[in-house]
Write a protein that holds these residues in place. Sequence first.
Motif, PDB file in Angstrom:
ATOM      1  N   LYS A 240      -0.861 -85.129  40.935  1.00 54.70           N
ATOM      2  CA  LYS A 240      -2.326 -85.569  40.397  1.00 54.70           C
ATOM      3  C   LYS A 240      -3.524 -85.337  41.221  1.00 54.70           C
ATOM      4  N   ALA A 241      -3.587 -85.291  42.508  1.00 52.32           N
ATOM      5  CA  ALA A 241      -4.296 -85.110  43.554  1.00 52.32           C
ATOM      6  C   ALA A 241      -4.928 -83.538  43.305  1.00 52.32           C
ATOM      7  N   ILE A 242      -3.877 -82.644  43.345  1.00 52.79           N
ATOM      8  CA  ILE A 242      -4.212 -81.166  42.925  1.00 52.79           C
ATOM      9  C   ILE A 242      -4.873 -81.172  41.558  1.00 52.79           C
ATOM     10  N   HIS A 243      -4.670 -81.593  40.528  1.00 53.93           N
ATOM     11  CA  HIS A 243      -5.277 -81.743  39.366  1.00 53.93           C
ATOM     12  C   HIS A 243      -6.591 -82.137  39.476  1.00 53.93           C
ATOM     13  N   GLN A 244      -6.648 -83.372  40.205  1.00 49.66           N
ATOM     14  CA  GLN A 244      -8.347 -84.095  40.270  1.00 49.66           C
ATOM     15  C   GLN A 244      -8.997 -82.983  41.313  1.00 49.66           C
ATOM     16  N   MET A 245      -8.648 -82.286  41.958  1.00 55.41           N
ATOM     17  CA  MET A 245      -9.513 -81.586  43.023  1.00 55.41           C
ATOM     18  C   MET A 245      -9.617 -80.238  42.157  1.00 55.41           C
ATOM     19  N   SER A 246      -8.813 -79.567  41.105  1.00 53.82           N
ATOM     20  CA  SER A 246      -8.952 -78.484  40.517  1.00 53.82           C
ATOM     21  C   SER A 246     -10.339 -78.162  39.607  1.00 53.82           C
ATOM     22  N   PRO A 247     -10.519 -77.075  39.209  1.00 51.31           N
ATOM     23  CA  PRO A 247     -11.553 -76.654  38.194  1.00 51.31           C
ATOM     24  C   PRO A 247     -11.451 -77.338  36.892  1.00 51.31           C
ATOM     25  N   VAL A 248     -10.124 -77.689  36.606  1.00 51.82           N
ATOM     26  CA  VAL A 248      -9.814 -78.189  35.262  1.00 51.82           C
ATOM     27  C   VAL A 248      -9.578 -79.557  35.259  1.00 51.82           C
ATOM     28  N   SER A 249     -10.109 -80.362  36.372  1.00 51.59           N
ATOM     29  CA  SER A 249      -9.988 -81.776  36.591  1.00 51.59           C
ATOM     30  C   SER A 249     -10.378 -82.473  35.326  1.00 51.59           C
ATOM     31  N   GLN A 250     -11.260 -82.086  34.502  1.00 50.85           N
ATOM     32  CA  GLN A 250     -11.875 -83.019  33.390  1.00 50.85           C
ATOM     33  C   GLN A 250     -10.831 -82.854  31.879  1.00 50.85           C
ATOM     34  N   GLN A 251      -9.915 -81.686  32.171  1.00 51.93           N
ATOM     35  CA  GLN A 251      -8.878 -81.639  31.232  1.00 51.93           C
ATOM     36  C   GLN A 251      -7.678 -82.541  31.300  1.00 51.93           C
ATOM     37  N   ARG A 252      -6.634 -82.471  30.401  1.00 53.06           N
ATOM     38  CA  ARG A 252      -5.729 -83.209  30.619  1.00 53.06           C
ATOM     39  C   ARG A 252      -4.565 -82.935  31.702  1.00 53.06           C
ATOM     40  N   PHE A 253      -3.859 -84.108  31.992  1.00 52.74           N
ATOM     41  CA  PHE A 253      -2.761 -84.009  33.133  1.00 52.74           C
ATOM     42  C   PHE A 253      -1.474 -84.644  32.321  1.00 52.74           C
ATOM     43  N   ALA A 254      -0.551 -83.516  32.043  1.00 52.39           N
ATOM     44  CA  ALA A 254       0.615 -84.125  31.408  1.00 52.39           C
ATOM     45  C   ALA A 254       1.909 -84.043  32.287  1.00 52.39           C
ATOM     46  N   VAL A 255       2.502 -85.121  32.183  1.00 51.15           N
ATOM     47  CA  VAL A 255       3.902 -85.268  33.255  1.00 51.15           C
ATOM     48  C   VAL A 255       5.083 -85.374  32.165  1.00 51.15           C
ATOM     49  N   CYS A 256       6.075 -84.553  32.681  1.00 49.61           N
ATOM     50  CA  CYS A 256       7.390 -84.476  32.041  1.00 49.61           C
ATOM     51  C   CYS A 256       8.610 -84.557  32.983  1.00 49.61           C
ATOM     52  N   ASN A 257       9.285 -85.641  32.882  1.00 51.34           N
ATOM     53  CA  ASN A 257      10.576 -85.720  33.968  1.00 51.34           C
ATOM     54  C   ASN A 257      11.571 -85.075  33.338  1.00 51.34           C
TER      55      ASN A 257
ATOM     56  N   LEU B  23       3.841 -80.928  25.218  1.00 47.94           N
ATOM     57  CA  LEU B  23       3.101 -81.070  26.156  1.00 47.94           C
ATOM     58  C   LEU B  23       2.266 -79.876  26.566  1.00 47.94           C
ATOM     59  N   PHE B  24       2.781 -78.738  26.494  1.00 51.76           N
ATOM     60  CA  PHE B  24       2.028 -77.583  27.024  1.00 51.76           C
ATOM     61  C   PHE B  24       0.967 -77.413  25.698  1.00 51.76           C
ATOM     62  N   GLU B  25       0.829 -77.844  24.593  1.00 51.59           N
ATOM     63  CA  GLU B  25      -0.180 -77.817  23.693  1.00 51.59           C
ATOM     64  C   GLU B  25      -1.233 -78.688  23.828  1.00 51.59           C
ATOM     65  N   TYR B  26      -0.446 -80.013  24.400  1.00 50.98           N
ATOM     66  CA  TYR B  26      -1.450 -81.264  24.509  1.00 50.98           C
ATOM     67  C   TYR B  26      -2.407 -80.947  25.708  1.00 50.98           C
ATOM     68  N   ALA B  27      -1.604 -80.561  26.852  1.00 45.91           N
ATOM     69  CA  ALA B  27      -2.461 -80.207  28.105  1.00 45.91           C
ATOM     70  C   ALA B  27      -3.096 -78.764  28.238  1.00 45.91           C
ATOM     71  N   ASN B  28      -3.312 -78.136  26.967  1.00 50.30           N
ATOM     72  CA  ASN B  28      -3.810 -76.669  26.907  1.00 50.30           C
ATOM     73  C   ASN B  28      -5.101 -76.634  27.700  1.00 50.30           C
ATOM     74  N   GLY B  29      -5.320 -75.955  28.665  1.00 49.07           N
ATOM     75  CA  GLY B  29      -6.659 -75.944  29.560  1.00 49.07           C
ATOM     76  C   GLY B  29      -6.665 -76.758  30.580  1.00 49.07           C
ATOM     77  N   GLY B  30      -5.352 -77.606  30.684  1.00 50.37           N
ATOM     78  CA  GLY B  30      -5.183 -78.380  31.903  1.00 50.37           C
ATOM     79  C   GLY B  30      -4.172 -78.105  32.740  1.00 50.37           C
ATOM     80  N   THR B  31      -3.557 -79.352  33.026  1.00 53.50           N
ATOM     81  CA  THR B  31      -2.391 -79.233  33.958  1.00 53.50           C
ATOM     82  C   THR B  31      -0.972 -79.750  33.585  1.00 53.50           C
ATOM     83  N   VAL B  32       0.227 -79.119  33.505  1.00 50.94           N
ATOM     84  CA  VAL B  32       1.439 -79.746  33.296  1.00 50.94           C
ATOM     85  C   VAL B  32       2.426 -79.881  34.517  1.00 50.94           C
ATOM     86  N   PHE B  33       2.673 -81.070  34.796  1.00 49.93           N
ATOM     87  CA  PHE B  33       3.432 -81.603  35.967  1.00 49.93           C
ATOM     88  C   PHE B  33       5.056 -81.511  35.433  1.00 49.93           C
TER      89      PHE B  33
END
Length: 476
Positions: free
Chosen positions: A201-218, A249-259
């Motif tokens: 999450k910290a990596i996403h928040q500090m990235s250029p796409v921080s305003q985009q979605r961050f999706a998590v998959c276990n 999730l890949f479509e949901y977070a398109n433009g953002g980050t998938v964990f």
Amino acid sequence: MDTLTASPKEGRMVRGSSDQAMTVCVLDDEPTMVEMLQESLRCLGFTSIGTCDPQYALGLVEEGRVRVVMSDIKMPGMDGLQFLEQAVRRDPGVYVLLMTGYYSLDNAVAAVKRGAFDYIPKPVDRSRLKKTLDELSESFQKRRRIRGLEQQLLSDLEFHGIIGRSPAMVEVFEMVRKVARHYTNILLIGPTGAGKELIAKAIHQMSPVSQQRFAVCNCSAMVDTLLESQLFGHMRGSFTGATETRPGLFEYANGGTVFLDEVGETSLTMQAKLLRVIQNREIQRVGSPEVRHVEVRLVAATNRDLRAEVLAGRFREDLFYRLSTIQIRVPNLAERLDDIPLLIQYFLKKYNEAYSKEIKGLTRRAQAALNQHPWPGNVRELENVISSACLTAMNEFIDVDDLPESLQKPAGQLSRGADSWRPLPLEEVRRQHIRRVLEACEGNRVRAAQMLGIGRTSLYRFLKRSEKPPANSPQP
């Protein structure tokens, strides 16, 4: 003199001339002695509550109205040592000064060993009493200042919701700062409960796409068919239960980050599909021939040694190198012991707010118990311990009795039976260890997998393989 008068059972309050936050309870079976000691305390500038009733004094301790009690040793019904034992049980942070007309050095040492702060001879010498109370008052003031500094330190050392000042964590933070703005794929390596998702999450928040979605998959929580649907989406009617078309999730977070958490638990078939996403930035919903383009940043995490998994043929080498363009190793809690006091303060603040409590810290006994624990569940286990202790604690300080039973037992008790060691095949040792962890977790496989540092799917596979004991296992 500003006084509040009540019956001896209810107590009598006397306010000193100076504003002192430390209120002293005076307990003696002789009312004249109570009044005389209260007058001394008033002259010294301390607020006091006087009573002849030990139960009333215990109530004051339990309610947190007094932090210091001056108690006579010889009292009918309950002597001073019995009062000391019950007072410390109700509030481990209380200070008890025992008074006696029959002073001896041996008795003083015995009283201090049982938890008394001081053992004062009668008649009470005012200068000695002043010195003792001044020391306590200074100690309380230092604690307040330290708590304020700790809160400021927590604020200064917080890194996007992560607390750490140990060299190991500072190195992680520096690496995150370097790569966050430039990464494509990152692999986080570390044991279960170490905080890999927080780092992601910290990596996403500090990235250029921080305003985009961050999706998590276990990845360890689902079988392949469900995992594929979760990541890539599905079309209506593509499988039983697919009553509507859904994006993944890949479509949901398109433009953002998938964990992708526990990526090492995925099958070779699923790994091939993930590789296509990384290489071509393309996905296909389950049941659809249409190829869709996605632009996502991928952060993967694992508690496994993926290099060893590659050599064993359980993980694709090409996917490993694609994911591990940048690797960040998240240390376990045993490697960052310097962070434990800060983490405790952070979790105390968090759960004080959650449970509307005002817990100020831990007793020395509780701190010692936490310092001796190996923390196999890492930061997640520490948070669970503090959370449950905050919920059950009735006093301002968490004591050993508020901790889980596993932390209350001395470490030596856990090594019973060491003399009965005998050589066993490695697979049998592994089987026995997993069974014992399952018993300790009362059959909860998710919790057992966390304690063992493996994925739930791996645990299920092992249990399935070990339903029948190995042929070469020793017979009882």
